[in-house]
Scaffold this active site. Sequence first.
Site, short mmCIF file in Angstrom:
data_model
loop_
_atom_site.label_atom_id
_atom_site.label_comp_id
_atom_site.label_asym_id
_atom_site.label_seq_id
_atom_site.Cartn_x
_atom_site.Cartn_y
_atom_site.Cartn_z
N ASP A 291 -4.19 -4.62 6.24
CA ASP A 291 -4.56 -5.56 5.19
C ASP A 291 -3.32 -6.38 4.82
O ASP A 291 -2.24 -5.83 4.64
CB ASP A 291 -5.07 -4.78 3.96
CG ASP A 291 -5.66 -5.70 2.91
OD1 ASP A 291 -6.03 -6.83 3.25
OD2 ASP A 291 -5.73 -5.27 1.74
N SER B 159 0.86 -1.17 0.00
CA SER B 159 0.00 0.00 0.00
C SER B 159 0.90 1.22 0.00
O SER B 159 1.89 1.27 -0.73
CB SER B 159 -0.92 -0.08 1.21
OG SER B 159 -1.89 0.94 1.18
N HIS C 136 -2.98 -1.31 -3.07
CA HIS C 136 -4.10 -0.39 -2.81
C HIS C 136 -3.95 0.81 -3.73
O HIS C 136 -2.87 1.31 -3.94
CB HIS C 136 -4.08 0.09 -1.35
CG HIS C 136 -4.34 -1.02 -0.38
ND1 HIS C 136 -4.09 -0.90 0.96
CD2 HIS C 136 -4.84 -2.27 -0.57
CE1 HIS C 136 -4.42 -2.03 1.56
NE2 HIS C 136 -4.88 -2.88 0.66
#
Lengths: 279, 191
Positions: free
Chosen positions: B135, B15, B42
């Site tokens: 995540d 991310s 992401h």
Amino acid sequence: MEITQKELAEFISCFKLHSSYDLSDYSENSLMRRVDKVLSDNSLNFPNLLHKISTDAVFCELVMKQITVNTTELFRDTLLWQELQYKLLPLFETKQKIRIWHAGCSNGLEVYSLAIVLHHMNLLNRCTIVASDINPDMLEQARKGEYSLRLLDEFKAAFDNAMKENPYDSEFKNLSFETYFEVNKKKECIAVTSCIKDKAEFVRIDLVKMDAQFDETFDIILCRNVLIYFSNSLQKRIFEYFYTHMNPEAYLILGMQESMAWFMNSMFEKKGVFYKKCK
Amino acid sequence: MAIKHPYKAIVIGGSAGSFQTVLHILESLPKNFSIPILLTLHRLKHVRSGLAESVSLTSHKPIVEPYDKQAIEPNTVYIAPSNYHLMVDDDYTCSLSTEQPVEFSRPSIDVLFASAAQVYKQQLIAILLSGANKDGAQGMKIVKQCGGTVIIQDPSEAEVSIMPKSVIDIVRPDIIMETEDIITFLKNMVK
């Protein structure tokens, strides 16, 4: 909590026996995740889930609602809505009656996206729109046309992206969001306005069973991000159903990451982001 | 060239602060590195394209945003499309979903890692890079349970360390290393 493949198979046959739904052609990966979610949302273990399914018809309906994915957005994928407006719909401008089926419409946000485009192009009055979904709760919300006020910024941004910019002539349109949506402070919702409300007929259809049979054929069928939850064989059956219910020169609109390449045969040909029915 | 390693696929997640690292890893892999790579990064929901293109520029391999049910082939990098979860199916195909975000993310790294772990089991390498949320951690736990190899970017090197650190909180990674060592590790697999 993670169910095994064997348990998934047990769940599918139990659910088929005790409800009106056949999930055997749902794609396994997603279905497994959804059943895991049903277990945790209802605080059940697997044997209890099977027991409840076999004894409680109301619970079966709830399970089905929890299994189906209802994600939708106003003007999801700007590009698609621009292509629809500037490439596809102009082909229908001379047609007196345009019949559209939106299969898997969820809470109706894309039905209203389409209605906005059609209204703006002065085509809405000539259209008959049927919008279907398996989930009665979603259909009810779609009929109401009321959405959470929290979505207001997202709605406005999506509307501007899809409706105000014309990628083909860099003209910037002075279109007003308020023509199509009004904020109802009392109900804390965004409501669609009369320009686009009640223009579609919302009906319940299970694509697995194709229980509501259409006598008519359509000019445009939208089925976006629905078939990704189905196996190849069920997808093929649905494509064939679509094909037989499309007029000559009709178009099918899928999700941006869905493809028919696996069955691409004499039924459809790809035209940009759309699929055109072959003669 | 005989391939001695047991791996059939690599999954990478990242991310905030991971994009340049991913580019660098992909451009450093030799041409004969044929193991398919699946990436979940992401990204902003409305930025549709661009990611695949910019990765393609620097890599030897075709980079694709897969269609639902597209087969996973060697020599190819698959990037989770914007606004869809990417999963691996039993028949080695990509599967997409618009289910709700996991850890506020769609695509979610947990979803990719967990599904790939169940398909590839001990033949999977999972790599988690820089990022500002959790995540990927649950996904790594499942990779480990299924016998796969868990690699995280050294949190002290990661631009944002929350993501790799959140793995250490719940599972012991097989390897913690800096980007250059990750690259050397991967290169050595095909030597």
